[in-house]
Design an enzyme around this catalytic site. Structure first.
Site, PDB file in Angstrom:
ATOM      1  N   LYS A   1       0.828  -1.216   0.000  1.00 55.04           N
ATOM      2  CA  LYS A   1       0.000   0.000   0.000  1.00 55.04           C
ATOM      3  C   LYS A   1       0.863   1.267   0.000  1.00 55.04           C
ATOM      4  CE  LYS A   1      -2.276  -0.711   3.825  1.00 55.04           C
ATOM      5  NZ  LYS A   1      -1.770  -2.008   4.298  1.00 55.04           N
TER       6      LYS A   1
ATOM      7  N   ARG B   1      -9.579   1.085   9.436  1.00 59.20           N
ATOM      8  CA  ARG B   1      -9.158  -0.286   9.693  1.00 59.20           C
ATOM      9  C   ARG B   1     -10.239  -1.069  10.415  1.00 59.20           C
ATOM     10  NH1 ARG B   1      -3.488   0.621   9.346  1.00 59.20           N
ATOM     11  NH2 ARG B   1      -2.265  -1.267   9.485  1.00 59.20           N
TER      12      ARG B   1
ATOM     13  N   ARG C   1      11.530  -7.396   4.284  1.00 57.75           N
ATOM     14  CA  ARG C   1      11.652  -5.946   4.427  1.00 57.75           C
ATOM     15  C   ARG C   1      12.443  -5.617   5.701  1.00 57.75           C
ATOM     16  NH1 ARG C   1       6.057  -2.691   4.675  1.00 57.75           N
ATOM     17  NH2 ARG C   1       5.913  -3.263   6.854  1.00 57.75           N
TER      18      ARG C   1
ATOM     19  N   ARG D   1      11.330  -1.428  11.701  1.00 62.53           N
ATOM     20  CA  ARG D   1      10.054  -1.156  12.360  1.00 62.53           C
ATOM     21  C   ARG D   1       9.884  -2.138  13.509  1.00 62.53           C
ATOM     22  NH1 ARG D   1       5.102  -0.284   8.300  1.00 62.53           N
ATOM     23  NH2 ARG D   1       4.085  -1.324  10.037  1.00 62.53           N
TER      24      ARG D   1
ATOM     25  N   ARG E   1      -1.164  -8.556  13.375  1.00 60.42           N
ATOM     26  CA  ARG E   1      -1.621  -7.577  12.370  1.00 60.42           C
ATOM     27  C   ARG E   1      -2.430  -8.245  11.269  1.00 60.42           C
ATOM     28  NH1 ARG E   1       4.100  -5.518  11.166  1.00 60.42           N
ATOM     29  NH2 ARG E   1       3.236  -4.311   9.431  1.00 60.42           N
TER      30      ARG E   1
HETATM   31  P1  ADP Z   1       0.843  -2.065   8.027  1.00 62.82           P
HETATM   32  O1  ADP Z   1      -0.075  -1.724   6.889  1.00 62.82           O
HETATM   33  O2  ADP Z   1       2.094  -2.750   7.565  1.00 62.82           O
HETATM   34  O3  ADP Z   1       0.194  -2.790   9.164  1.00 62.82           O
HETATM   35  P2  ADP Z   1       0.890   0.711   9.016  1.00 62.82           P
HETATM   36  O4  ADP Z   1       2.102   1.553   8.932  1.00 62.82           O
HETATM   37  O5  ADP Z   1      -0.303   1.077   8.202  1.00 62.82           O
HETATM   38  O6  ADP Z   1       1.406  -0.748   8.675  1.00 62.82           O
HETATM   39  O7  ADP Z   1       0.406   0.607  10.551  1.00 62.82           O
HETATM   40  C1  ADP Z   1       1.281   0.252  11.592  1.00 62.82           C
HETATM   41  C2  ADP Z   1       0.536   0.148  12.913  1.00 62.82           C
HETATM   42  O8  ADP Z   1      -0.062   1.423  13.249  1.00 62.82           O
HETATM   43  C3  ADP Z   1      -0.655  -0.821  12.960  1.00 62.82           C
HETATM   44  O9  ADP Z   1      -0.245  -2.147  13.196  1.00 62.82           O
HETATM   45  C4  ADP Z   1      -1.465  -0.235  14.132  1.00 62.82           C
HETATM   46  O10 ADP Z   1      -0.886  -0.560  15.372  1.00 62.82           O
HETATM   47  C5  ADP Z   1      -1.303   1.252  13.920  1.00 62.82           C
HETATM   48  N1  ADP Z   1      -2.375   1.828  13.070  1.00 62.82           N
HETATM   49  C6  ADP Z   1      -2.224   2.402  11.849  1.00 62.82           C
HETATM   50  N2  ADP Z   1      -3.396   2.820  11.361  1.00 62.82           N
HETATM   51  C7  ADP Z   1      -4.333   2.511  12.297  1.00 62.82           C
HETATM   52  C8  ADP Z   1      -5.745   2.645  12.367  1.00 62.82           C
HETATM   53  N3  ADP Z   1      -6.439   3.205  11.368  1.00 62.82           N
HETATM   54  N4  ADP Z   1      -6.374   2.193  13.473  1.00 62.82           N
HETATM   55  C9  ADP Z   1      -5.696   1.628  14.478  1.00 62.82           C
HETATM   56  N5  ADP Z   1      -4.374   1.443  14.480  1.00 62.82           N
HETATM   57  C10 ADP Z   1      -3.687   1.878  13.400  1.00 62.82           C
END
Ligand code: ADP
Length: 193
Positions: A13, A88, A127, A139, A150
């Site tokens: 993404k 999400r 990664r 990360r 996740r």
């Molecule tokens: P990925 O798509 O690889 O899981 P992101 O960078 O989008 O990584 O998100 C990393 C973390 O940030 C998630 O695992 C969560 O803990 C938090 N996070 C991101 N966006 C949200 C959201 N919309 N609601 C709740 N937690 C979020």
């Protein structure tokens, strides 16, 4: 153009969002990036968010909705945006609709990147290894344990959103296992159809 990217962690993404944002001249709003900035601060909320992210869990909906509402209200997002990482959960999806509705706006397209689970684990662990090898910051949530959380949360909480957007006629699903260029190409077509 108001776009939303849906897809499990590791689906690509971020890569596609950056590319699309450049091509369309609109900002890429990544909630993961926003939260990593919050988490890097030593504040009480920052520490709390860092702990949640490290486990691969979800930050509470009310905090997420506030963050996204504020970000969308900024002037650079007036002519459009690409949301990556939000919504999400169904609750977040409904809140987003309310925020947009109240401004007389709506999403133009929801782009879903489809990738199967086993591939994602491989991609993310690679990664993490690449980041380590090149001296970049890893990360904290790119380890097998957090990743399983996740992926599980994605299947249970986020994937149901795709049915909702499909029923509204704005969902376009794309095979995320192709090359970066091929995915970009089909996403571009999906935006324009
Ligand atoms: P990925 O798509 O690889 O899981 P992101 O960078 O989008 O990584 O998100 C990393 C973390 O940030 C998630 O695992 C969560 O803990 C938090 N996070 C991101 N966006 C949200 C959201 N919309 N609601 C709740 N937690 C979020």
């Amino acid at each position: 153009m108001r776009l939303l990217l849906l897809g499990p962690p590791g689906a690509g993404k971020g890569t596609q969002a950056i590319h699309l944002a450049e091509r369309l001249g609109i900002p890429h709003l990544s909630t993961g990036e926003i939260l990593r900035a919050v988490a890097s601060k030593g504040t009480t909320i920052g520490r709390e968010v860092a702990g949640i992210m490290q486990r691969g869990a979800l930050v509470p909906d009310d905090l997420m909705v506030t963050i996204v509402r504020d970000r969308i209200a900024q002037s650079d997002a007036r002519s459009g945006f690409i949301l990556d990482g939000f919504p999400r959960t169904i609750t977040q999806g409904m809140a987003l609709e309310k925020i947009l509705d109240s401004a007389g706006l709506r999403l133009d397209r929801v782009l879903e990147l489809k990738v199967d689970g086993a591939m994602l684990l491989d991609r993310i662990l690679k990664r993490a290894a690449d980041a380590k090898a090149s001296g970049l910051m890893e990360r904290a949530d790119d380890n097998e344990e957090a990743l399983r959380v996740r992926l599980d949360l994605y299947r249970k909480q986020t994937e149901p959103l795709s049915d909702y957007y499909r029923s509204k006629g704005i969902l376009r699903s794309v095979d995320g296992l192709q090359t970066i260029e091929a995915v970009s190409h089909v996403l571009w077509e999906a935006i324009n159809t």
